[in-house]
Write a protein that holds these residues in place. Structure first.
Motif, mmCIF file in Angstrom:
data_model
loop_
_atom_site.group_PDB
_atom_site.id
_atom_site.type_symbol
_atom_site.label_atom_id
_atom_site.label_comp_id
_atom_site.label_asym_id
_atom_site.label_seq_id
_atom_site.Cartn_x
_atom_site.Cartn_y
_atom_site.Cartn_z
ATOM 1 N N SER A 106 0.814 -1.223 0.000
ATOM 2 C CA SER A 106 0.000 0.000 0.000
ATOM 3 C C SER A 106 0.849 1.275 0.000
ATOM 4 O O SER A 106 0.341 2.354 -0.298
ATOM 5 C CB SER A 106 -0.938 0.013 1.209
ATOM 6 O OG SER A 106 -0.194 0.028 2.405
ATOM 7 N N GLU A 164 -0.485 4.919 -1.268
ATOM 8 C CA GLU A 164 -0.694 6.011 -0.300
ATOM 9 C C GLU A 164 0.018 7.282 -0.755
ATOM 10 O O GLU A 164 -0.495 8.380 -0.584
ATOM 11 C CB GLU A 164 -0.198 5.585 1.081
ATOM 12 C CG GLU A 164 -1.149 4.598 1.766
ATOM 13 C CD GLU A 164 -0.508 3.866 2.928
ATOM 14 O OE1 GLU A 164 0.641 4.198 3.286
ATOM 15 O OE2 GLU A 164 -1.155 2.939 3.461
ATOM 16 N N LYS A 216 -8.716 5.561 0.387
ATOM 17 C CA LYS A 216 -8.400 4.416 1.249
ATOM 18 C C LYS A 216 -9.123 3.148 0.822
ATOM 19 O O LYS A 216 -8.558 2.054 0.894
ATOM 20 C CB LYS A 216 -8.745 4.758 2.704
ATOM 21 C CG LYS A 216 -7.713 5.663 3.341
ATOM 22 C CD LYS A 216 -7.933 5.825 4.811
ATOM 23 C CE LYS A 216 -6.817 6.694 5.392
ATOM 24 N NZ LYS A 216 -7.017 7.047 6.766
ATOM 25 N N ASP A 217 -10.349 3.294 0.376
ATOM 26 C CA ASP A 217 -11.114 2.116 -0.056
ATOM 27 C C ASP A 217 -10.449 1.457 -1.259
ATOM 28 O O ASP A 217 -10.368 0.229 -1.350
ATOM 29 C CB ASP A 217 -12.555 2.511 -0.425
ATOM 30 C CG ASP A 217 -13.382 2.784 0.819
ATOM 31 O OD1 ASP A 217 -12.903 2.426 1.914
ATOM 32 O OD2 ASP A 217 -14.475 3.369 0.687
ATOM 33 N N ILE A 233 -7.286 1.669 -2.070
ATOM 34 C CA ILE A 233 -6.030 1.041 -1.638
ATOM 35 C C ILE A 233 -6.323 -0.325 -1.025
ATOM 36 O O ILE A 233 -5.690 -1.326 -1.363
ATOM 37 C CB ILE A 233 -5.301 1.946 -0.612
ATOM 38 C CG1 ILE A 233 -4.839 3.242 -1.283
ATOM 39 C CG2 ILE A 233 -4.117 1.210 0.009
ATOM 40 C CD1 ILE A 233 -4.241 4.257 -0.327
ATOM 41 N N ARG A 234 -7.315 -0.353 -0.148
ATOM 42 C CA ARG A 234 -7.643 -1.597 0.552
ATOM 43 C C ARG A 234 -8.032 -2.694 -0.458
ATOM 44 O O ARG A 234 -7.563 -3.820 -0.368
ATOM 45 C CB ARG A 234 -8.780 -1.330 1.540
ATOM 46 C CG ARG A 234 -8.744 -2.266 2.742
ATOM 47 C CD ARG A 234 -9.780 -1.882 3.789
ATOM 48 N NE ARG A 234 -9.566 -0.565 4.341
ATOM 49 C CZ ARG A 234 -10.463 0.428 4.332
ATOM 50 N NH1 ARG A 234 -11.636 0.263 3.792
ATOM 51 N NH2 ARG A 234 -10.186 1.606 4.864
#
Lengths: 339, 267
Positions: free
Chosen positions: A97, A101, A107-108, A110-111
């Motif tokens: 990640s 980042e 963030k979603d 990336i996850r």
């Protein structure tokens, strides 16, 4: 125009040329393998494509964009390093990640991308593990995943399997080919292992003393080496200069010969049906090694040493060291070398 | 190597631990006795010496002064030494070789020479007057403490593929500062912890420079101990026991603050 194009690349360290006159075209979705002995300049060339080293002259084009003087992070390349260079303080997920980042991705996203990549690479059980807790093969897959998750236009791999054992290398080669088929990435793979080059390369560039000796498919490189350097590096050829050909086979030739070990048939006596275009010679077995499905014979013929690989058939008796045998070679299997 | 626990290794390890702790335990015990003279064990126990010490304003002032000096030294030396070591290692290898020599210098020069040099430097000859203030002591300790960062940091940096880590970071779009902050510094945390603890311990336990540069103008624990030297041995033992306790607490705080976030991550 090719997806990746290298034109007239030169680089020197002081007076020493690292590579010169490098021209290479790679199509989209193709894996090009740079293969050559240690110190031939292949890693420096790869680093130059990545932007981690600077060429003295020449241009690098990726996806139609001239990136010759572009900073590494803006070239659209991902790289897998020889020692993996995983971030030691981060676990597998964090290693993957980190780049996303820094691109300030949501963030979603990336996850989900990290989870998908971990799934694709079969690292689910080790997602929370730090690099020190991973095996060599797992580290290699994390390094590959870290490069691929950035969706690079060009993936660069610098001898990523050199630290792994033979079994793991074989498995990871298959994984890499599977991933390439699934994702369809374009890659340059650097290795000094000829077998790895032949297995992985859609196109192979054999490098010798900072130049490409030959660029072609695995079949072209293996079956039709363009020079003595290629023949000696790929395929364990028997390379004979004109004097050696004369001593072994009593023939005068204009060029040196390259003979695959598997092209030299070993018989107990001259076959009755030996055609005119066959090359026949008498030899003495000096050594014999069982390699599983094949047998390697070391042979002395006219003071010249040759190696021959024969299928290890249970029905066929093996020749003993010291035994006199007959060598039979198809003239078509002889490769003429320029130098 | 045998995997089962053996009694001999246990004796060796615990014997070594006991050897290290014995003087501290004896001093602490002496601070809690009414009399311990000519007998194997003390003849009576008391907490009076500690009561006296905690009621003595000089004691609390000395502790405060020592903590101030130690914390300031820790922070300042980290701010100076850590970036210098990183810059030398990654960007200026030539200066890195100079650093390797410079960090030894404060220990090669006798303390008295260095102390006089500092007095000369900060006595107003160059327009800076720091004599008698805590600043001169802090500025004396910072170069002494730099080597406590340099050696362990260099060892840690050599153990990681730093160049490739930087390059891997560049390729995913991270800046030098981001790579140092997010990857390099956390990766060399053990070295930084050693540096923090050693700097704190140096500053709180040092006497020669403290006596020479500030003396009674800014009494530290060591100066206070020196003052008590001619008096009761029990009282002095009490001060030393408190000093050990402060070191233990400070070290524990540093280790706690710099502990890995999750032990599970290392599995």
């Amino acid at each position: 125009m090719s997806f990746v194009s290298l034109r007239g690349l030169d680089k020197h360290f002081g007076q020493t040329a690292v590579f010169t006159g490098i021209d290479l075209d790679i199509e989209r979705g193709e894996m090009c393998v740079l293969v050559g002995p240690s110190g031939c300049g292949k890693t420096t060339l790869l680093r130059t494509v990545a932007g981690l080293a600077t060429q003295d002259s020449g241009t690098i084009t990726i996806a139609g964009r001239d990136v010759s003087r572009t900073a590494p992070q803006h070239r659209g390349v991902g790289m897998v390093f020889q020692n993996y260079a995983l971030f030691p303080n981060m676990n597998v997920e964090q290693n993957l990640s980190f780049g996303l980042e820094h691109q300030k991705r949501p963030k979603d996203e990336i996850r989900s991308r990290v989870a998908a990549m971990i799934e694709l690479m079969g690292l689910g059980q080790r997602a929370k593990a730090r690099p020190t807790a991973l095996s060599g093969g797992q580290k290699q897959r994390v390094a590959l995943a870290r490069a691929l998750i950035m969706q690079p236009q060009l993936l660069l791999l610098d001898e990523p399997m050199s630290a792994l054992d033979a079994k793991m290398r074989k498995r990871l080669r298959e994984d890499l080919k599977r991933l390439q088929a699934e994702i369809g990435f374009t890659a340059i793979f650097v290795t000094h292992d000829q077998e790895e080059a032949l297995v992985l390369g859609d196109r192979i560039a054999v490098m010798h003393e900072g130049r490409f000796s030959q660029v072609g498919t695995a079949s072209e490189i293996y079956n039709r080496p363009a020079s003595r350097a290629v023949a000696e590096f790929i395929g364990e050829f028997n390379v004979l200069d004109q004097a050696m050909v004369r001593a072994a086979f009593g023939r005068d030739t204009a060029k040196a010969w390259a003979l695959h070990p598997e092209s030299i048939a070993v018989e107990a006596a001259v076959p009755r049906d030996a055609a005119v275009d066959k090359i026949v010679a008498t030899a003495v077995v000096t050594d014999r090694k069982l390699l599983g499905s094949t047998v390697r014979y070391q042979l002395a013929v006219g003071g010249i040493n040759l190696k021959s690989d024969q299928l290890n058939k249970p029905s066929r008796a093996l020749f003993q060291p010291g035994q006199s045998v007959c060598l039979v070679i198809d003239r078509e299997d002889v490769r003429d070398l320029d130098s | 190597m045998r995997s089962e626990k053996g009694i001999v290794p246990a004796i060796v390890v615990w014997g070594f631990v006991a050897l290290l702790l014995l003087p501290a335990a004896a001093v602490a015990l002496n601070g809690m006795t009414t009399e311990w003279d000519g007998t194997v064990l003390p003849t009576g126990f008391t907490t009076a010496w500690f009561h006296n010490l905690f009621e003595d304003p000089r004691m609390s002032q000395a502790i405060l002064n020592s903590l101030l000096i130690s914390t300031a030294t820790l922070v300042l030396s980290a701010l100076v030494a850590v970036p210098a070591v990183l810059a030398g290692h990654f960007y200026l290898p030539v200066l890195d070789r100079c650093l390797a020599v410079l960090v030894i210098l404060p220990y090669a020069v006798p303390g008295i020479v260095l102390g006089l040099g500092l007095l000369r430097l900060y006595a107003g000859n160059f327009g800076i007057v720091l004599t008698g203030t805590p600043w001169i002591l802090i500025l004396a300790y910072v170069p002494l403490g730099a080597s406590f960062y340099y050696v362990p940091m260099k060892n840690n940096l050599r153990a990681i593929p730093a160049r490739e880590i930087f390059e891997a970071g560049y390729l995913v779009g991270a800046s030098d500062l981001a790579i140092i902050r997010s990857i390099i510094l956390p990766s060399i945390a053990p070295a930084l912890i050693v540096g923090f603890v050693m700097n704190f311990a140096l500053a709180i336990s040092e006497f020669v420079y403290a006596n020479l540069l500030v003396g009674g103008l800014f009494p530290t624990l060591q100066i206070f101990m020196n003052v008590l030297r001619g008096g009761s041995g029990h009282l002095l033992s009490g001060v030393i026991a408190i000093y050990f306790a402060i070191l233990l607490i400070a070290t524990s705080i540093v280790l706690w603050a710099t502990r890995p976030k999750s032990a599970a991550e290392g599995q």
